[in-house]
Design an enzyme around this catalytic site. Structure first.
Site, PDB file in Angstrom:
ATOM      1  N   HIS A  74      -2.291   4.769   6.875  1.00 48.28           N
ATOM      2  CA  HIS A  74      -1.060   4.429   7.616  1.00 48.28           C
ATOM      3  C   HIS A  74      -0.558   5.591   8.477  1.00 48.28           C
ATOM      4  O   HIS A  74       0.330   5.391   9.312  1.00 48.28           O
ATOM      5  CB  HIS A  74       0.066   4.023   6.655  1.00 48.28           C
ATOM      6  CG  HIS A  74      -0.208   2.772   5.884  1.00 48.28           C
ATOM      7  ND1 HIS A  74      -0.526   1.582   6.497  1.00 48.28           N
ATOM      8  CD2 HIS A  74      -0.231   2.520   4.538  1.00 48.28           C
ATOM      9  CE1 HIS A  74      -0.724   0.647   5.565  1.00 48.28           C
ATOM     10  NE2 HIS A  74      -0.556   1.195   4.380  1.00 48.28           N
ATOM     11  N   ASP A 123      -8.644  -2.005   2.265  1.00 46.92           N
ATOM     12  CA  ASP A 123      -7.344  -1.894   1.602  1.00 46.92           C
ATOM     13  C   ASP A 123      -6.555  -3.160   1.945  1.00 46.92           C
ATOM     14  O   ASP A 123      -6.718  -3.733   3.018  1.00 46.92           O
ATOM     15  CB  ASP A 123      -6.610  -0.661   2.139  1.00 46.92           C
ATOM     16  CG  ASP A 123      -5.315  -0.375   1.411  1.00 46.92           C
ATOM     17  OD1 ASP A 123      -5.308   0.497   0.547  1.00 46.92           O
ATOM     18  OD2 ASP A 123      -4.293  -1.054   1.719  1.00 46.92           O
ATOM     19  N   HIS A 137      -3.603  -3.547   2.761  1.00 47.84           N
ATOM     20  CA  HIS A 137      -2.694  -3.353   3.895  1.00 47.84           C
ATOM     21  C   HIS A 137      -3.495  -3.001   5.149  1.00 47.84           C
ATOM     22  O   HIS A 137      -4.535  -2.348   5.068  1.00 47.84           O
ATOM     23  CB  HIS A 137      -1.704  -2.222   3.591  1.00 47.84           C
ATOM     24  CG  HIS A 137      -0.912  -2.433   2.338  1.00 47.84           C
ATOM     25  ND1 HIS A 137      -1.284  -1.894   1.116  1.00 47.84           N
ATOM     26  CD2 HIS A 137       0.215  -3.154   2.111  1.00 47.84           C
ATOM     27  CE1 HIS A 137      -0.396  -2.258   0.194  1.00 47.84           C
ATOM     28  NE2 HIS A 137       0.514  -3.026   0.769  1.00 47.84           N
ATOM     29  N   ASP A 181      -6.129  -2.271  -3.717  1.00 49.66           N
ATOM     30  CA  ASP A 181      -4.870  -2.968  -3.963  1.00 49.66           C
ATOM     31  C   ASP A 181      -4.907  -4.452  -3.598  1.00 49.66           C
ATOM     32  O   ASP A 181      -3.879  -5.126  -3.677  1.00 49.66           O
ATOM     33  CB  ASP A 181      -3.688  -2.264  -3.281  1.00 49.66           C
ATOM     34  CG  ASP A 181      -4.005  -1.781  -1.876  1.00 49.66           C
ATOM     35  OD1 ASP A 181      -5.101  -2.094  -1.373  1.00 49.66           O
ATOM     36  OD2 ASP A 181      -3.164  -1.077  -1.281  1.00 49.66           O
TER      37      ASP A 181
END
Ligand SMILES: [Zn+2]
Length: 338
Positions: A129, A164, A166, A251
């Site tokens: 991120h 991931d 996200h 995740d």
């Protein structure tokens, strides 16, 4: 043999009590590495010696602005500080981040020297991120991006596979118009950071080198594998990468507290096998730890991933199948003419 990095003593990045991205994640990872059938597949620590280096400020500036790097380094003098609603920096966070980022660069150098068939860099804080001049989403330095740019500078073509849960908004932004780096992400949508829509595909000379596959909540491993095999794989094969770097968050596991996907550790075994088949040659694929916040699921998923890399058969859970996502996959395939 796998070249694996996980150094609990160098992790001094502190977060407030109850924060999901804490030191216990690396302890879970080290338990996975210590499992006998995994440990026997790892290159011995004595063989590697002190080859794991810290990233330099110049390394960080391959993807981050110098003013951002300077501001992070100065934060190291202060007490625990909040940089955004969920990202913190503590007095020794910057030093920890330098080691985390440097481990990826060391893995590249060691694999290029012929040591190891795959790399696995288990470090924190995670990175995907982190934007050129902004920390966000638990991330300070974009570790996988620094590694990719380090390779691209040497005229290597790099495919980043980000599974991931996200979207890796920082990585996408950094390579948005870089023709040496293909960025592929499969992620839950809508979900933080609310980027990574299917029509975001890069620009300029890199048009078509950003591949986003957003899947709905409750998607299973079967749908993720289908997305990877039917949409990501043709783009990766057409790109002919010299290296594959995996932003390997865990995740999307069904037990994870920060998302709502339904994957199991068995799915991570199959996804790892899939990405391993795309490796351009031995020693040219590195996994970078991103998210994964249920400690038991993280441990089991890392065990499955490393077992798959070493031709093992350790699937702590069966893979998941069925569920939503077919509509979204069909829509993505239309965008890519598949
Ligand atoms: Zn994540």
């Amino acid at each position: 043999m796998i070249l694996a990095y996980c150094d609990l003593e160098r992790d001094k990045h502190l977060v407030p009590p109850g924060h999901p991205e804490d030191h216990k994640r690396l302890e879970a990872l080290s338990r996975a590495l210590a499992r006998p059938e995994i440990a026997e597949c790892l290159i011995d620590r004595d063989t590697i010696g002190d080859s794991w280096r810290k990233a330099s400020l110049e390394d960080l500036e391959l993807v981050h602005t110098s003013s951002y790097v300077t501001s992070l380094s100065k934060s190291s003098a202060s007490t625990l500080r909040r940089l955004d609603p969920d990202t913190y920096i503590s007095p020794e966070s910057f030093e920890t981040a330098l080691y985390a980022c440097g481990a990826g660069l060391s893995a590249i150098d060691l694999l290029e020297s012929g040591l190891g068939t795959f790399g696995f860099v288990g470090m924190r804080p995670p990175g995907h991120h982190a934007r050129p001049s902004q920390a966000m989403g638990f991330c300070l330095i974009n570790n996988v991006a620094v590694a990719a740019r380090y390779l691209a500078k040497k005229r290597r073509r790099v495919a980043i596979v980000d599974w991931d849960v996200h979207h890796g908004n920082g990585t996408q932004e950094i390579f948005w118009d870089d023709p040496f780096v293909l960025y592929v992400s499969v992620h839950q949508s809508p979900l933080y950071p609310f980027t990574g829509l299917a029509h975001e595909t890069g620009s300029g000379q890199a048009t078509g080198l950003t591949v986003n596959i957003p899947l709905p909540a409750q998607s299973t491993g079967q749908r993720v594998r289908q997305a990877l095999e039917e949409i990501a794989q043709p783009q990766i094969e057409a790109f002919h990468p010299d290296w594959i770097l995996v932003s390997s968050g865990f995740d999307a596991h069904r037990s994870d507290p920060l998302a709502s996907m339904c994957l199991t550790s068995g799915d991570y075994f199959d996804m790892t096998r899939w990405v391993a088949t795309l490796a351009p040659q031995s020693g040219r694929t590195i996994f970078f730890l991103e998210g994964g916040y249920d400690l038991h699921a993280l441990q089991q998923s890392v065990e499955a991933c490393l077992s798959a890399l070493s031709e093992g058969s350790l699937r702590p859970e069966p893979p998941s199948s069925g569920g939503p996502g077919l509509v979204e996959i069909t829509r993505c395939k239309e965008i890519w003419g598949l």
